[in-house]
Design a protein around this motif. Structure first.
Motif, PDB file in Angstrom:
ATOM      1  N   GLY A 117     -10.765 -39.107  44.449  1.00 45.23           N
ATOM      2  CA  GLY A 117      -9.738 -40.044  43.995  1.00 45.23           C
ATOM      3  C   GLY A 117      -9.040 -39.600  42.720  1.00 45.23           C
ATOM      4  O   GLY A 117      -8.101 -40.251  42.257  1.00 45.23           O
ATOM      5  N   ILE A 118      -9.482 -38.483  42.142  1.00 48.69           N
ATOM      6  CA  ILE A 118      -8.830 -37.947  40.935  1.00 48.69           C
ATOM      7  C   ILE A 118      -7.454 -37.391  41.328  1.00 48.69           C
ATOM      8  O   ILE A 118      -7.343 -36.723  42.353  1.00 48.69           O
ATOM      9  CB  ILE A 118      -9.687 -36.832  40.299  1.00 48.69           C
ATOM     10  CG1 ILE A 118     -11.054 -37.385  39.887  1.00 48.69           C
ATOM     11  CG2 ILE A 118      -8.986 -36.223  39.091  1.00 48.69           C
ATOM     12  CD1 ILE A 118     -12.019 -36.308  39.426  1.00 48.69           C
ATOM     13  N   PRO A 119      -6.394 -37.654  40.544  1.00 45.99           N
ATOM     14  CA  PRO A 119      -5.063 -37.153  40.874  1.00 45.99           C
ATOM     15  C   PRO A 119      -5.036 -35.639  41.098  1.00 45.99           C
ATOM     16  O   PRO A 119      -5.766 -34.889  40.418  1.00 45.99           O
ATOM     17  CB  PRO A 119      -4.222 -37.539  39.652  1.00 45.99           C
ATOM     18  CG  PRO A 119      -4.926 -38.715  39.079  1.00 45.99           C
ATOM     19  CD  PRO A 119      -6.386 -38.480  39.322  1.00 45.99           C
ATOM     20  N   VAL A 120      -4.225 -35.216  42.040  1.00 44.84           N
ATOM     21  CA  VAL A 120      -4.115 -33.793  42.372  1.00 44.84           C
ATOM     22  C   VAL A 120      -3.753 -32.965  41.143  1.00 44.84           C
ATOM     23  O   VAL A 120      -4.312 -31.884  40.909  1.00 44.84           O
ATOM     24  CB  VAL A 120      -3.064 -33.577  43.485  1.00 44.84           C
ATOM     25  CG1 VAL A 120      -2.791 -32.091  43.696  1.00 44.84           C
ATOM     26  CG2 VAL A 120      -3.521 -34.217  44.785  1.00 44.84           C
ATOM     27  N   SER A 121      -2.826 -33.467  40.338  1.00 47.11           N
ATOM     28  CA  SER A 121      -2.367 -32.729  39.157  1.00 47.11           C
ATOM     29  C   SER A 121      -3.493 -32.506  38.153  1.00 47.11           C
ATOM     30  O   SER A 121      -3.596 -31.441  37.529  1.00 47.11           O
ATOM     31  CB  SER A 121      -1.215 -33.474  38.475  1.00 47.11           C
ATOM     32  OG  SER A 121      -1.609 -34.788  38.111  1.00 47.11           O
ATOM     33  N   VAL A 122      -4.369 -33.522  37.997  1.00 45.79           N
ATOM     34  CA  VAL A 122      -5.495 -33.412  37.058  1.00 45.79           C
ATOM     35  C   VAL A 122      -6.507 -32.383  37.557  1.00 45.79           C
ATOM     36  O   VAL A 122      -7.022 -31.565  36.786  1.00 45.79           O
ATOM     37  CB  VAL A 122      -6.175 -34.783  36.864  1.00 45.79           C
ATOM     38  CG1 VAL A 122      -7.417 -34.640  35.989  1.00 45.79           C
ATOM     39  CG2 VAL A 122      -5.192 -35.775  36.240  1.00 45.79           C
ATOM     40  N   ILE A 123      -6.786 -32.418  38.859  1.00 41.52           N
ATOM     41  CA  ILE A 123      -7.721 -31.448  39.435  1.00 41.52           C
ATOM     42  C   ILE A 123      -7.191 -30.025  39.258  1.00 41.52           C
ATOM     43  O   ILE A 123      -7.945 -29.095  38.936  1.00 41.52           O
ATOM     44  CB  ILE A 123      -7.959 -31.743  40.928  1.00 41.52           C
ATOM     45  CG1 ILE A 123      -8.642 -33.100  41.091  1.00 41.52           C
ATOM     46  CG2 ILE A 123      -8.798 -30.641  41.579  1.00 41.52           C
ATOM     47  CD1 ILE A 123      -8.757 -33.571  42.524  1.00 41.52           C
ATOM     48  N   MET A 124      -5.897 -29.860  39.450  1.00 42.00           N
ATOM     49  CA  MET A 124      -5.291 -28.539  39.293  1.00 42.00           C
ATOM     50  C   MET A 124      -5.455 -28.030  37.859  1.00 42.00           C
ATOM     51  O   MET A 124      -5.715 -26.836  37.637  1.00 42.00           O
ATOM     52  CB  MET A 124      -3.810 -28.588  39.679  1.00 42.00           C
ATOM     53  CG  MET A 124      -3.585 -28.784  41.169  1.00 42.00           C
ATOM     54  SD  MET A 124      -1.853 -28.985  41.600  1.00 42.00           S
ATOM     55  CE  MET A 124      -1.207 -27.398  41.141  1.00 42.00           C
ATOM     56  N   LEU A 125      -5.312 -28.924  36.894  1.00 42.02           N
ATOM     57  CA  LEU A 125      -5.488 -28.527  35.489  1.00 42.02           C
ATOM     58  C   LEU A 125      -6.947 -28.200  35.190  1.00 42.02           C
ATOM     59  O   LEU A 125      -7.243 -27.204  34.519  1.00 42.02           O
ATOM     60  CB  LEU A 125      -5.014 -29.650  34.562  1.00 42.02           C
ATOM     61  CG  LEU A 125      -3.502 -29.812  34.376  1.00 42.02           C
ATOM     62  CD1 LEU A 125      -3.217 -31.033  33.519  1.00 42.02           C
ATOM     63  CD2 LEU A 125      -2.902 -28.567  33.735  1.00 42.02           C
ATOM     64  N   ILE A 126      -7.859 -29.028  35.693  1.00 43.78           N
ATOM     65  CA  ILE A 126      -9.291 -28.829  35.437  1.00 43.78           C
ATOM     66  C   ILE A 126      -9.764 -27.480  35.966  1.00 43.78           C
ATOM     67  O   ILE A 126     -10.576 -26.789  35.342  1.00 43.78           O
ATOM     68  CB  ILE A 126     -10.112 -29.977  36.063  1.00 43.78           C
ATOM     69  CG1 ILE A 126      -9.831 -31.293  35.327  1.00 43.78           C
ATOM     70  CG2 ILE A 126     -11.608 -29.663  36.020  1.00 43.78           C
ATOM     71  CD1 ILE A 126     -10.452 -32.512  35.991  1.00 43.78           C
ATOM     72  N   ILE A 127      -9.241 -27.086  37.137  1.00 44.37           N
ATOM     73  CA  ILE A 127      -9.651 -25.811  37.737  1.00 44.37           C
ATOM     74  C   ILE A 127      -8.779 -24.656  37.252  1.00 44.37           C
ATOM     75  O   ILE A 127      -9.271 -23.572  36.922  1.00 44.37           O
ATOM     76  CB  ILE A 127      -9.593 -25.890  39.277  1.00 44.37           C
ATOM     77  CG1 ILE A 127     -10.532 -26.986  39.788  1.00 44.37           C
ATOM     78  CG2 ILE A 127      -9.949 -24.544  39.909  1.00 44.37           C
ATOM     79  CD1 ILE A 127     -10.440 -27.228  41.280  1.00 44.37           C
ATOM     80  N   GLY A 128      -7.464 -24.889  37.207  1.00 41.59           N
ATOM     81  CA  GLY A 128      -6.513 -23.817  36.935  1.00 41.59           C
ATOM     82  C   GLY A 128      -6.553 -23.244  35.530  1.00 41.59           C
ATOM     83  O   GLY A 128      -6.550 -22.019  35.352  1.00 41.59           O
ATOM     84  N   VAL A 129      -6.602 -24.109  34.520  1.00 42.74           N
ATOM     85  CA  VAL A 129      -6.566 -23.630  33.128  1.00 42.74           C
ATOM     86  C   VAL A 129      -7.778 -22.764  32.790  1.00 42.74           C
ATOM     87  O   VAL A 129      -7.619 -21.660  32.244  1.00 42.74           O
ATOM     88  CB  VAL A 129      -6.434 -24.820  32.148  1.00 42.74           C
ATOM     89  CG1 VAL A 129      -6.585 -24.335  30.708  1.00 42.74           C
ATOM     90  CG2 VAL A 129      -5.083 -25.518  32.337  1.00 42.74           C
TER      91      VAL A 129
END
Length: 286
Positions: free
Chosen positions: A52-64
């Motif tokens: 349920g975590i927003p896609v954009s937040v997940i991308m930041l958590i993994i991507g950065v």
């Protein structure tokens, strides 16, 4: 200096256009059906379904963190550029999140195709201007350093495959996995078309006993140049001339085959697809 500035501007606008196109494709078409065609964005769609975590937040958590881990591998300049792309992409995904609740189409197949086309266009544009948003290619880069016997592309294929399968698992539907696989295929094809265009070129390798007659006919009747390569037959051990002719015109391709058959029906002809042809008479070298 002027050329470098122009390249930087093109890269910046290409990155923005690509991020917008990908974000729309994800939120408007893929996310509502949990279609995940590989990559960090696909993985984020799957994890969004589970947590349920927003896609954009997940991308930041993994991507950065991935970008930070590859600083030494890619260098400061490329890493900073990729970090900027990751942040911009995450911002665009969040900005277009409202599209995922608009239910533009209830057809999962149409959603897979439409989303894949938008993402494929985006990737093609970004590849063209040498921009990057990071993602699973960084994971593949890290793993290839740990396991040098395996290529990054092999890791990327495995990672994309795992994301596609996981989409079907979390959605409890084999159709979702199949749609995700179809979307991945379309993305690759569309990106290739944007990068290389619709032009199709073929290379003809010709060995003939009537070398001079054939050479004259190709240059005069087809008005095409050719390259003569010195070769030697492995069975006969005799020296022969190998003609190399590259064409990007379907009519001329058929014309060359008929011409060879007319002049020397016993000629040996190899026809192969050419990935890209640059130079005089073809596309300019960029």
């Amino acid at each position: 200096m002027q050329e470098s500035k122009k390249s930087a501007i093109l890269e910046f606008f290409g990155l923005i256009l690509g991020c917008i196109s990908m974000s729309v494709g994800i939120n408007a078409f893929l996310k509502p059906h949990t279609i995940a065609p590989g990559g960090l964005s696909g993985l984020s769609v799957v994890l969004n379904k589970v947590t349920g975590i927003p896609v954009s937040v997940i991308m930041l958590i993994i991507g950065v963190p991935l970008v930070l881990l590859t600083f030494k591998i890619m260098g400061v300049k490329n890493s900073m550029k990729t970090l900027f792309g990751t942040l911009l992409f995450s911002f665009m995904v969040q900005a277009t999140d409202g599209l995922s609740r608009m239910n533009l189409t209830h057809d999962a197949l149409l959603s897979a195709i439409a989303g894949a086309v938008l993402i494929g266009l985006a990737l093609g544009i970004m590849f063209k201007v040498d921009a990057s948003t990071g993602g699973t290619d960084l994971i593949a880069l890290i793993l290839s350093k740990k396991f040098p016997n395996l290529k990054p592309t092999q890791f990327m294929s495995c990672l994309d495959g795992m994301v596609v399968i996981s989409a079907g698992i979390v959605n409890r539907s084999i159709e979702t996995a199949l749609y995700s696989g179809l979307a991945l295929f379309i993305i690759v094809k569309i990106a290739d078309i944007v990068m290389e265009g619709f032009e199709s070129s073929k290379a003809f390798f010709i060995i003939s006993e009537k070398e001079e007659e054939l050479r004259s006919a190709i240059t005069s009747e087809l008005d095409r140049g050719l390259t003569i390569i010195n070769a030697r037959g492995g069975y006969t051990n005799q020296n022969k001339d190998l003609f190399l002719v590259v064409l990007n015109n379907k009519r001329q391709e058929n014309g060359l085959k008929k011409l060879v058959k007319r002049i020397d029906p016993k000629a040996f002809l190899i026809v192969t697809d050419v990935h890209e042809v640059l130079g005089n008479g073809f596309k300019e070298i960029e």
